[in-house]
Design an enzyme around this catalytic site. Structure first.
Site: not given
Ligand code: PAF
Length: 280
Positions: A33, A37, A149
């Protein structure tokens, strides 16, 4: 934070939360992460009573020559980050838990899965849509959070939810970038220090394309060429594609008359990196 590894266990816990009238936000991840995130988690926490994060490196979305084995993993550090972010439930199933027997049912979102990354990663979006459908059925969230993204993934999931009537709202969250513009990604860990610096030209190239649009250029070829030109200044960057497509249908366009996504994939060292920007 409760860490669940079994589907039945998580279902029971979340069923109890639902009975209490709690709304559930869900952030599906493959772990390792980063701030991108954690930004999804922050959105989920703001919008919902309960936040669930899954960490599962999904084998069926990797091609035979891709990085499934080497995909970065760090469960202990991930759990610390989730705990510190105030996540309520972390779901970490094994591959056997998710795929106990040969899978014969897949979710295939036609057309949106075919161009861009789909053209170079056959079966990838089928694997993504299938695991996300399974996770939605397990978690039954009110809202689920996806980063921009992975723009094509976002569009594939939005369409799947619409077509199959999943009762979940998909929330798109802006890409989180390093100070030099590099979009955050678990795969950035494949980059050396030098390559990280070189990778700043990826976002710079996308901004060049957007600047042209803002200066009045509408011709798609001209905008894409500006991106190629900028990327070609860094010889270690190998371009897989630069595309300018309708932001909703992902159809190829000749001129930018409506919102469009300027998207690219490049190789740099051991990493394959993707990024995009919305123009128009
Ligand atoms: O974006 C990802 O990390 C993955 O594709 C997802 C959505 C968790 C499905 O495995």
């Amino acid at each position: 934070m409760y860490v669940a590894r079994k589907i039945a266990e998580l279902r029971k816990l979340l069923c109890d939360e639902k009975k209490k009238g709690k709304s559930i936000g869900f952030v599906p991840t493959m772990g390792y992460l980063h701030e991108g995130h954690l930004e999804l988690v922050r959105h989920s926490k703001k919008d919902n009573d309960i936040t669930v994060v899954s960490i599962f490196v999904n084998p069926i979305q990797f091609g035979p020559n891709e990085d499934l084995r080497s995909y970065p993993r760090d469960e202990a550090s991930d759990l610390k980050k989730l705990e510190a972010s105030g996540v309520d439930y972390a779901f970490l199933p094994t591959v056997d838990e998710m795929y106990p027997e040969e899978l014969l049912t897949f979710v295939q979102v036609d057309r949106l899965s075919e161009p861009m990354c789909g053209a170079f990663r056959p079966g990838h979006f089928r694997g993504v849509a299938t695991v996300v459908a399974k996770l939605f059925n397990i978690v039954q969230p009110d809202r689920a959070y996806f980063g921009m993204k992975d723009y094509q993934q976002l569009k594939v999931i939005e369409k799947m939810v619409k077509d199959l009537n999943f009762p979940v709202q998909i929330v798109a969250v802006q890409t989180v970038r390093e100070a030099n513009g590099l979009a955050m990604s678990s795969r950035n860990s494949y980059l050396s220090e030098e390559e990280r610096k070189q990778a700043s030209s990826i976002y710079r190239a996308l901004l060049k394309g957007k600047e042209l649009y803002e200066a009045g250029v509408r011709d798609a070829e001209a905008i894409k060429n500006a991106v190629y030109d900028e990327l070609s200044k860094v010889p270690t960057i190998k371009v897989q594609y630069v595309e300018l497509r309708d932001a909703e249908t992902l159809e190829d366009i000749k001129r930018v008359e409506k919102p469009a996504v300027l998207a690219l994939a490049v190789f740099l060292g051991k990493a394959r990196l993707i990024d995009n920007i919305i123009i128009g």
